[in-house]
Design a protein around this motif. Structure first.
Motif, PDB file in Angstrom:
ATOM      1  N   SER A 202      18.419 -18.244 -34.781  1.00 61.19           N
ATOM      2  CA  SER A 202      19.245 -17.284 -35.518  1.00 61.19           C
ATOM      3  C   SER A 202      18.333 -16.379 -36.333  1.00 61.19           C
ATOM      4  O   SER A 202      17.158 -16.688 -36.548  1.00 61.19           O
ATOM      5  CB  SER A 202      20.229 -18.014 -36.440  1.00 61.19           C
ATOM      6  N   LEU A 203      18.911 -15.255 -36.801  1.00 60.99           N
ATOM      7  CA  LEU A 203      18.114 -14.251 -37.518  1.00 60.99           C
ATOM      8  C   LEU A 203      18.839 -13.851 -38.794  1.00 60.99           C
ATOM      9  O   LEU A 203      19.815 -13.093 -38.737  1.00 60.99           O
ATOM     10  CB  LEU A 203      17.895 -13.027 -36.623  1.00 60.99           C
ATOM     11  N   PRO A 204      18.406 -14.337 -39.960  1.00 59.53           N
ATOM     12  CA  PRO A 204      19.059 -13.940 -41.213  1.00 59.53           C
ATOM     13  C   PRO A 204      18.825 -12.466 -41.527  1.00 59.53           C
ATOM     14  O   PRO A 204      17.954 -11.812 -40.948  1.00 59.53           O
ATOM     15  CB  PRO A 204      18.394 -14.846 -42.252  1.00 59.53           C
ATOM     16  N   GLU A 205      19.610 -11.945 -42.475  1.00 65.82           N
ATOM     17  CA  GLU A 205      19.610 -10.502 -42.755  1.00 65.82           C
ATOM     18  C   GLU A 205      18.255  -9.976 -43.206  1.00 65.82           C
ATOM     19  O   GLU A 205      17.835  -8.894 -42.791  1.00 65.82           O
ATOM     20  CB  GLU A 205      20.675 -10.185 -43.807  1.00 65.82           C
ATOM     21  N   ASP A 206      17.559 -10.733 -44.096  1.00 71.93           N
ATOM     22  CA  ASP A 206      16.283 -10.206 -44.605  1.00 71.93           C
ATOM     23  C   ASP A 206      15.234 -10.130 -43.508  1.00 71.93           C
ATOM     24  O   ASP A 206      14.447  -9.171 -43.442  1.00 71.93           O
ATOM     25  CB  ASP A 206      15.775 -11.042 -45.791  1.00 71.93           C
ATOM     26  N   ALA A 207      15.233 -11.097 -42.597  1.00 72.78           N
ATOM     27  CA  ALA A 207      14.283 -11.062 -41.489  1.00 72.78           C
ATOM     28  C   ALA A 207      14.634  -9.931 -40.519  1.00 72.78           C
ATOM     29  O   ALA A 207      13.752  -9.242 -40.007  1.00 72.78           O
ATOM     30  CB  ALA A 207      14.287 -12.404 -40.760  1.00 72.78           C
ATOM     31  N   GLU A 208      15.933  -9.747 -40.286  1.00 74.02           N
ATOM     32  CA  GLU A 208      16.360  -8.654 -39.410  1.00 74.02           C
ATOM     33  C   GLU A 208      15.983  -7.297 -40.002  1.00 74.02           C
ATOM     34  O   GLU A 208      15.494  -6.408 -39.292  1.00 74.02           O
ATOM     35  CB  GLU A 208      17.873  -8.709 -39.190  1.00 74.02           C
ATOM     36  N   ALA A 209      16.180  -7.154 -41.325  1.00 73.08           N
ATOM     37  CA  ALA A 209      15.842  -5.883 -41.973  1.00 73.08           C
ATOM     38  C   ALA A 209      14.362  -5.568 -41.818  1.00 73.08           C
ATOM     39  O   ALA A 209      13.976  -4.411 -41.600  1.00 73.08           O
ATOM     40  CB  ALA A 209      16.217  -5.939 -43.451  1.00 73.08           C
ATOM     41  N   HIS A 210      13.521  -6.608 -41.901  1.00 68.26           N
ATOM     42  CA  HIS A 210      12.086  -6.379 -41.747  1.00 68.26           C
ATOM     43  C   HIS A 210      11.742  -6.020 -40.309  1.00 68.26           C
ATOM     44  O   HIS A 210      10.903  -5.142 -40.067  1.00 68.26           O
ATOM     45  CB  HIS A 210      11.310  -7.620 -42.182  1.00 68.26           C
ATOM     46  N   GLU A 227      10.607 -11.382 -30.148  1.00 70.93           N
ATOM     47  CA  GLU A 227      10.148 -12.437 -29.247  1.00 70.93           C
ATOM     48  C   GLU A 227       9.001 -13.230 -29.859  1.00 70.93           C
ATOM     49  O   GLU A 227       8.977 -14.465 -29.795  1.00 70.93           O
ATOM     50  CB  GLU A 227       9.715 -11.826 -27.915  1.00 70.93           C
ATOM     51  N   ALA A 228       8.061 -12.523 -30.473  1.00 72.69           N
ATOM     52  CA  ALA A 228       6.935 -13.211 -31.099  1.00 72.69           C
ATOM     53  C   ALA A 228       7.393 -14.092 -32.253  1.00 72.69           C
ATOM     54  O   ALA A 228       6.937 -15.238 -32.414  1.00 72.69           O
ATOM     55  CB  ALA A 228       5.911 -12.186 -31.581  1.00 72.69           C
ATOM     56  N   ALA A 229       8.303 -13.570 -33.080  1.00 79.04           N
ATOM     57  CA  ALA A 229       8.797 -14.338 -34.230  1.00 79.04           C
ATOM     58  C   ALA A 229       9.606 -15.544 -33.772  1.00 79.04           C
ATOM     59  O   ALA A 229       9.513 -16.635 -34.356  1.00 79.04           O
ATOM     60  CB  ALA A 229       9.645 -13.439 -35.126  1.00 79.04           C
ATOM     61  N   ILE A 241      14.769 -17.788 -37.648  1.00 83.83           N
ATOM     62  CA  ILE A 241      13.592 -16.936 -37.839  1.00 83.83           C
ATOM     63  C   ILE A 241      13.603 -16.443 -39.277  1.00 83.83           C
ATOM     64  O   ILE A 241      14.372 -15.543 -39.622  1.00 83.83           O
ATOM     65  CB  ILE A 241      13.611 -15.747 -36.868  1.00 83.83           C
ATOM     66  N   THR A 242      12.797 -17.032 -40.113  1.00 81.91           N
ATOM     67  CA  THR A 242      12.781 -16.638 -41.522  1.00 81.91           C
ATOM     68  C   THR A 242      11.952 -15.374 -41.715  1.00 81.91           C
ATOM     69  O   THR A 242      11.158 -14.981 -40.843  1.00 81.91           O
ATOM     70  CB  THR A 242      12.186 -17.750 -42.385  1.00 81.91           C
ATOM     71  N   LEU A 243      12.126 -14.742 -42.879  1.00 89.63           N
ATOM     72  CA  LEU A 243      11.331 -13.566 -43.217  1.00 89.63           C
ATOM     73  C   LEU A 243       9.851 -13.915 -43.201  1.00 89.63           C
ATOM     74  O   LEU A 243       9.018 -13.143 -42.708  1.00 89.63           O
ATOM     75  CB  LEU A 243      11.742 -13.025 -44.589  1.00 89.63           C
ATOM     76  N   GLY A 244       9.517 -15.095 -43.722  1.00 89.22           N
ATOM     77  CA  GLY A 244       8.117 -15.515 -43.725  1.00 89.22           C
ATOM     78  C   GLY A 244       7.542 -15.622 -42.327  1.00 89.22           C
ATOM     79  O   GLY A 244       6.387 -15.239 -42.087  1.00 89.22           O
ATOM     80  N   THR A 245       8.350 -16.132 -41.401  1.00 93.47           N
ATOM     81  CA  THR A 245       7.876 -16.245 -40.015  1.00 93.47           C
ATOM     82  C   THR A 245       7.633 -14.874 -39.409  1.00 93.47           C
ATOM     83  O   THR A 245       6.635 -14.651 -38.712  1.00 93.47           O
ATOM     84  CB  THR A 245       8.903 -17.014 -39.163  1.00 93.47           C
ATOM     85  N   VAL A 246       8.540 -13.935 -39.679  1.00 95.37           N
ATOM     86  CA  VAL A 246       8.352 -12.574 -39.167  1.00 95.37           C
ATOM     87  C   VAL A 246       7.073 -11.974 -39.745  1.00 95.37           C
ATOM     88  O   VAL A 246       6.272 -11.368 -39.020  1.00 95.37           O
ATOM     89  CB  VAL A 246       9.564 -11.687 -39.509  1.00 95.37           C
ATOM     90  N   GLU A 247       6.868 -12.151 -41.042  1.00 92.72           N
ATOM     91  CA  GLU A 247       5.667 -11.608 -41.686  1.00 92.72           C
ATOM     92  C   GLU A 247       4.403 -12.205 -41.100  1.00 92.72           C
ATOM     93  O   GLU A 247       3.427 -11.498 -40.831  1.00 92.72           O
ATOM     94  CB  GLU A 247       5.719 -11.866 -43.191  1.00 92.72           C
TER      95      GLU A 247
END
Length: 452
Positions: A202-210, A227-229, A241-247
């Motif tokens: 799943s993709l929370p809003e803050d991670a999606e925004a980033h 895909e990478a995240a 998929i957390t914001l930290g993971t995306v970062e």
């Protein structure tokens, strides 16, 4: 081996083992109805619909097409969908690596395919603007004889980068940048559909925004980052998929910036105030924050043009032309290259000598006008080009400045109500020092007209 065999092999491999293909490939639309954005091109009865035989008017034959738009807006996708919908062979070439030899090979292959088993060919030529005039000329026979349906893509204005004979024989379609809403819908489809991630994460809003900020309107970039995240999250045993993971995955910090809220105005204000204060490093920091947040580069360029007059003015008369040139360049090239132009202008403005006299001068003049200090235009300055003007005294006694030494005539120009007012008070910073010397001499010459 014909160039299109590589594409065919890749598609066959993707069908047999979908997971081996990149997410951006797996999520490639199969029909026009699955295309994200570009609604102006997808309306019923539109040229693109007719090209694939969908909608009123029937097929538009084998019309060639030029797709003009920013990266990641779906140019390759549209070419692929057209080939699929029309049951034609799909051959892809890039003008970066291909030359006349490769183009001729594709054309010859298309002629054999058409003559041998009646299969028509769609030739997708990416970045056609990189082809020379001679290379583009090599496409003309195939287009004129309809040996191929050419679909050419370019990020540059085709009226400048594509030869006229080719342009006149093609349908020009302009693609618009994808909105955050378009990309958000695409991300959610990729998360849910089986050919995508199949609901694994799943993709929370803050991670999606980033992810949307990172994408910058580019669908391919958005899906690649997702895909990478997702891979990183699953590797850690996480189903979100957390914001930290995306970062961590994309190696870029999330910028705290709401483009529709206070941060939008605060960061823009800080950029201009840093330029005004000549702190070039702070100005570049705020510029970077605006770029990273996905700010419209045209908005940034407009602020720089205002700063050039508001804070620099006559201290460096070249500042405004430079800012205007930067705005024009930004409008033509867009991101990511526009970041270089904005940096160029920001550095130049921050290090320029400063003067706000243009701001204070017009402010003082406006204040007087609003206070009622207007008065009538002196009679000798009024229009005297019509019959009867002289009887009214209009233009009578006007001294033509070019007829006197120094081209400065000692006569009253301002209305009586503001005669003698000094709105412009020059500084002695930069080039304005010259104006400071000149304005005093001019005012001294003009004082002969009534003791101003």
């Amino acid at each position: 081996m014909e160039p299109d065999l590589f594409t065919a092999a890749a598609e066959d491999r993707a069908e047999k083992d979908p997971a081996s293909s990149p997410l951006a490939v797996r999520m490639r639309p199969r029909t026009l109805d699955e295309v994200v954005g570009q609604q102006h091109l997808l309306k019923p009865g539109s040229p693109l619909r007719r090209l694939v035989g969908d909608g009123a008017g029937g097929p538009a034959g084998s019309s060639s097409v030029i797709l003009w738009g920013p990266p990641g807006t779906g140019k390759t996708t549209l070419a692929y969908v057209v080939s699929q919908a029309t049951q034609k062979r799909f051959v892809e070439l890039s003008a970066i690596t291909a030359g006349v030899k490769e183009v001729r090979a594709v054309i010859e292959g298309a002629r054999r395919a058409a003559g041998g088993y009646g299969k028509e060919t769609v030739l997708f030529l990416d970045e056609i603007h990189r082809f020379s005039k001679a290379q583009q000329d090599s496409l003309l026979p195939a287009v004129e004889n309809r040996w191929v349906t050419l679909i050419a893509a370019t990020t540059e204005n085709p009226y400048f980068s594509v030869i006229s004979p080719l342009l006149s024989r093609s349908l020009l379609l302009t693609l618009e940048p994808l909105s955050d809403g378009d990309l958000s819908g695409l991300l959610h489809r990729a998360l849910a559909e089986e050919r995508g991630l199949g609901g694994a994460v799943s993709l929370p809003e803050d991670a999606e925004a980033h992810l949307l900020r990172i994408a910058g309107g580019d669908a391919r970039r958005a899906l690649t980052a997702l895909e990478a995240a997702a891979g990183a999250a699953l590797a850690k045993g996480e189903d979100e998929i957390t914001l930290g993971t995306v970062e961590e995955t994309v190696d870029r910090a999330a910028v705290k910036y709401d483009r529709d809220g206070d941060q939008h105005y605060d960061v823009a204000s800080a950029l201009i105030k840093s330029i005004r204060g000549s702190d070039v490093d702070a100005a570049l920091h705020y510029l970077a924050r605006m770029i990273e947040a996905g700010e419209d580069p045209r908005f940034i360029a407009r602020r720089l043009m205002i700063s050039a007059s508001e804070d620099i003015g006559l201290a460096d008369p070249n500042a405004l032309p430079l800012a205007v040139a930067a705005a024009q360049a930004v409008a033509m090239i867009g991101f990511p290259e526009a970041a270089l132009t904005l940096s160029h202008a920001t550095i130049a403005l921050a290090l320029a000598p400063k003067s706000n006299t243009a701001t204070t001068a017009i402010g003082a003049a406006l204040a007087d006008v609003r206070a009622g200090l207007a008065g009538t235009v002196p009679a000798h300055l009024r229009d005297g080009h019509y019959k009867g003007a002289a009887k009214l005294g209009h233009a009578v006694g006007y001294v033509y400045p070019h007829d006197v030494p120094g081209a400065i005539a000692a006569q009253q120009y301002a209305p009586d109500a503001v005669h003698g007012k000094r709105y412009y008070e020059p500084t002695r910073y930069g080039a304005e020092a010259r104006y400071a010397d000149v304005v005093e001499k001019v005012r001294e010459r003009l004082r002969g007209a009534g003791g101003a």
